[in-house]
Design a protein around this motif. Structure first.
Motif, PDB file in Angstrom:
ATOM      1  N   PRO A 119      10.998  -7.542 -57.995  1.00  0.00           N
ATOM      2  CA  PRO A 119      10.863  -8.829 -58.693  1.00  0.00           C
ATOM      3  C   PRO A 119      12.226  -9.447 -59.018  1.00  0.00           C
ATOM      4  O   PRO A 119      12.966  -8.945 -59.861  1.00  0.00           O
ATOM      5  N   VAL A 120      12.543 -10.531 -58.343  1.00  0.00           N
ATOM      6  CA  VAL A 120      13.793 -11.238 -58.586  1.00  0.00           C
ATOM      7  C   VAL A 120      13.484 -12.725 -58.722  1.00  0.00           C
ATOM      8  O   VAL A 120      12.474 -13.217 -58.218  1.00  0.00           O
ATOM      9  N   VAL A 121      14.356 -13.413 -59.408  1.00  0.00           N
ATOM     10  CA  VAL A 121      14.273 -14.872 -59.513  1.00  0.00           C
ATOM     11  C   VAL A 121      15.627 -15.439 -59.119  1.00  0.00           C
ATOM     12  O   VAL A 121      16.665 -14.784 -59.265  1.00  0.00           O
ATOM     13  N   ARG A 122      15.619 -16.660 -58.632  1.00  0.00           N
ATOM     14  CA  ARG A 122      16.858 -17.322 -58.225  1.00  0.00           C
ATOM     15  C   ARG A 122      17.240 -18.340 -59.298  1.00  0.00           C
ATOM     16  O   ARG A 122      16.419 -19.173 -59.696  1.00  0.00           O
ATOM     17  N   THR A 123      18.445 -18.222 -59.800  1.00  0.00           N
ATOM     18  CA  THR A 123      18.917 -19.106 -60.866  1.00  0.00           C
ATOM     19  C   THR A 123      20.245 -19.732 -60.456  1.00  0.00           C
ATOM     20  O   THR A 123      20.935 -19.238 -59.563  1.00  0.00           O
ATOM     21  N   GLY A 128      26.422 -24.321 -60.642  1.00  0.00           N
ATOM     22  CA  GLY A 128      25.134 -25.003 -60.582  1.00  0.00           C
ATOM     23  C   GLY A 128      24.370 -24.648 -59.316  1.00  0.00           C
ATOM     24  O   GLY A 128      24.427 -23.519 -58.826  1.00  0.00           O
ATOM     25  N   ARG A 129      23.671 -25.630 -58.771  1.00  0.00           N
ATOM     26  CA  ARG A 129      22.831 -25.386 -57.606  1.00  0.00           C
ATOM     27  C   ARG A 129      23.619 -25.079 -56.339  1.00  0.00           C
ATOM     28  O   ARG A 129      23.051 -24.627 -55.343  1.00  0.00           O
ATOM     29  N   ASP A 130      24.931 -25.298 -56.395  1.00  0.00           N
ATOM     30  CA  ASP A 130      25.760 -24.949 -55.249  1.00  0.00           C
ATOM     31  C   ASP A 130      26.108 -23.467 -55.220  1.00  0.00           C
ATOM     32  O   ASP A 130      26.748 -23.001 -54.271  1.00  0.00           O
ATOM     33  N   SER A 131      25.689 -22.727 -56.239  1.00  0.00           N
ATOM     34  CA  SER A 131      26.000 -21.290 -56.284  1.00  0.00           C
ATOM     35  C   SER A 131      24.800 -20.519 -56.837  1.00  0.00           C
ATOM     36  O   SER A 131      24.928 -19.744 -57.785  1.00  0.00           O
ATOM     37  N   ILE A 132      23.630 -20.740 -56.240  1.00  0.00           N
ATOM     38  CA  ILE A 132      22.409 -20.064 -56.688  1.00  0.00           C
ATOM     39  C   ILE A 132      22.553 -18.557 -56.499  1.00  0.00           C
ATOM     40  O   ILE A 132      23.040 -18.084 -55.471  1.00  0.00           O
ATOM     41  N   VAL A 133      22.133 -17.807 -57.512  1.00  0.00           N
ATOM     42  CA  VAL A 133      22.218 -16.341 -57.468  1.00  0.00           C
ATOM     43  C   VAL A 133      20.827 -15.748 -57.649  1.00  0.00           C
ATOM     44  O   VAL A 133      19.934 -16.370 -58.226  1.00  0.00           O
ATOM     45  N   GLU A 134      20.670 -14.545 -57.154  1.00  0.00           N
ATOM     46  CA  GLU A 134      19.412 -13.815 -57.265  1.00  0.00           C
ATOM     47  C   GLU A 134      19.557 -12.779 -58.363  1.00  0.00           C
ATOM     48  O   GLU A 134      20.494 -11.979 -58.348  1.00  0.00           O
ATOM     49  N   ARG A 135      18.602 -12.781 -59.323  1.00  0.00           N
ATOM     50  CA  ARG A 135      18.722 -11.891 -60.472  1.00  0.00           C
ATOM     51  C   ARG A 135      17.401 -11.178 -60.726  1.00  0.00           C
ATOM     52  O   ARG A 135      16.316 -11.692 -60.431  1.00  0.00           O
ATOM     53  N   ASP A 136      17.507  -9.998 -61.305  1.00  0.00           N
ATOM     54  CA  ASP A 136      16.339  -9.203 -61.636  1.00  0.00           C
ATOM     55  C   ASP A 136      15.453  -9.964 -62.632  1.00  0.00           C
ATOM     56  O   ASP A 136      15.930 -10.493 -63.639  1.00  0.00           O
ATOM     57  N   ALA A 137      14.144 -10.033 -62.350  1.00  0.00           N
ATOM     58  CA  ALA A 137      13.231 -10.830 -63.164  1.00  0.00           C
ATOM     59  C   ALA A 137      13.153 -10.324 -64.602  1.00  0.00           C
ATOM     60  O   ALA A 137      13.018 -11.129 -65.541  1.00  0.00           O
ATOM     61  N   TYR A 138      13.240  -9.013 -64.796  1.00  0.00           N
ATOM     62  CA  TYR A 138      13.146  -8.492 -66.158  1.00  0.00           C
ATOM     63  C   TYR A 138      14.405  -8.817 -66.957  1.00  0.00           C
ATOM     64  O   TYR A 138      14.329  -9.157 -68.147  1.00  0.00           O
ATOM     65  N   VAL A 139      15.565  -8.744 -66.327  1.00  0.00           N
ATOM     66  CA  VAL A 139      16.811  -9.109 -67.015  1.00  0.00           C
ATOM     67  C   VAL A 139      16.759 -10.563 -67.456  1.00  0.00           C
ATOM     68  O   VAL A 139      17.131 -10.906 -68.586  1.00  0.00           O
TER      69      VAL A 139
END
Length: 247
Positions: A119-123, A128-139
């Motif tokens: 489970p990951v989400v992209r933030t 900003g949107r030029d550097s979207i990162v993938e992060r653990d959903a629980y974190v």
């Protein structure tokens, strides 16, 4: 598009030998999904390598590797016999590769399911949107909770999975967390000075969710089966295993 369920019965000793030769065994990683991804790619090429896949490593029993593919077992065997390295061929035990065509599932069909997901989400990143990162959903859920009570990981991962099944044409009737593990996986990092992309460990959670769903959109659900749930689908996550629904 037709979809086939494949079953490999790999030889663990030969697999480990190939992983070792290719430098894919890393003490900093607790998940070997990248190694299996590399082995399947070595056998069938980037275009034909089956995904999503799921390694079933059960205590006291030989491992199984299940996968979905648009190609049937005969086509994949033919490719491997013509082009595959002998050690890779023996490691995956391709001579015993079995498969079956998957049926279509009509709207209103109830099914049991199991999925191992990451489970990951992209933030947005620092730019900003030029550097979207993938992060653990629980974190991310813990950060959003702020000073309040910490969220229940079972609820976070169940909601994450339910949302993605809904986007794939399936309505969840029941869902529960069957297993959770904090792990480190290997992924290719940014290019280095030599132009290569070294393997780097990435922290996160893996979770196994089981439950019952109803197909609401047959076409979208067929695409979901073929695509898998969430991201990291080429590395042993996201395969939706189906079963009769619980009474």
């Amino acid at each position: 598009m037709s979809l086939h369920l494949l079953r490999f019965d790999p030889d663990p000793r030969r697999c480990q030998a190939w992983f070792r030769q290719e430098g894919l065994l890393d003490r900093d990683a607790s998940d070997d999904g990248y190694a299996w991804h590399a082995l399947l790619t070595a056998a069938f090429g980037r275009e034909l390598a089956p995904k999503p896949f799921r390694l079933l490593d059960r205590p006291g029993r030989p491992p199984q590797l299940l996968a979905y593919s648009a190609r049937d077992s005969g086509a994949l065997t033919d490719h491997a016999e013509a082009f595959c390295d002998p050690l890779v061929y023996a490691a995956l035990n391709i001579i015993s590769l079995a498969g079956k065509p998957m049926p279509g599932f009509a709207e209103g069909r109830r099914l049991g399911f199991e999925a191992r997901v990451r489970p990951v989400v992209r933030t947005d990143g620092p730019r900003g949107r030029d550097s979207i990162v993938e992060r653990d959903a629980y974190v991310v859920a813990c950060e959003r909770a702020g000073e309040g009570p910490r969220p229940d990981p079972a609820e976070v991962f169940a909601t994450w999975t339910t949302d993605r099944l809904a986007a794939g044409g399936a309505e969840v009737q029941a869902i529960r967390l069957a297993a959770i593990e904090g792990d480190r996986v290997l992924r290719r990092g940014a290019p280095n000075a030599d132009g290569g992309r070294p393997l780097v460990p990435v922290r996160g959670h893996s979770a196994v969710l089981v439950g019952t769903l109803t197909v609401r959109d047959a076409q979208a659900f067929a695409a979901l089966l073929a695509r898998g749930v969430g991201r990291h689908r080429a590395f042993g996550y996201g395969m939706l295993l189906l079963s009769p629904p619980e009474a």
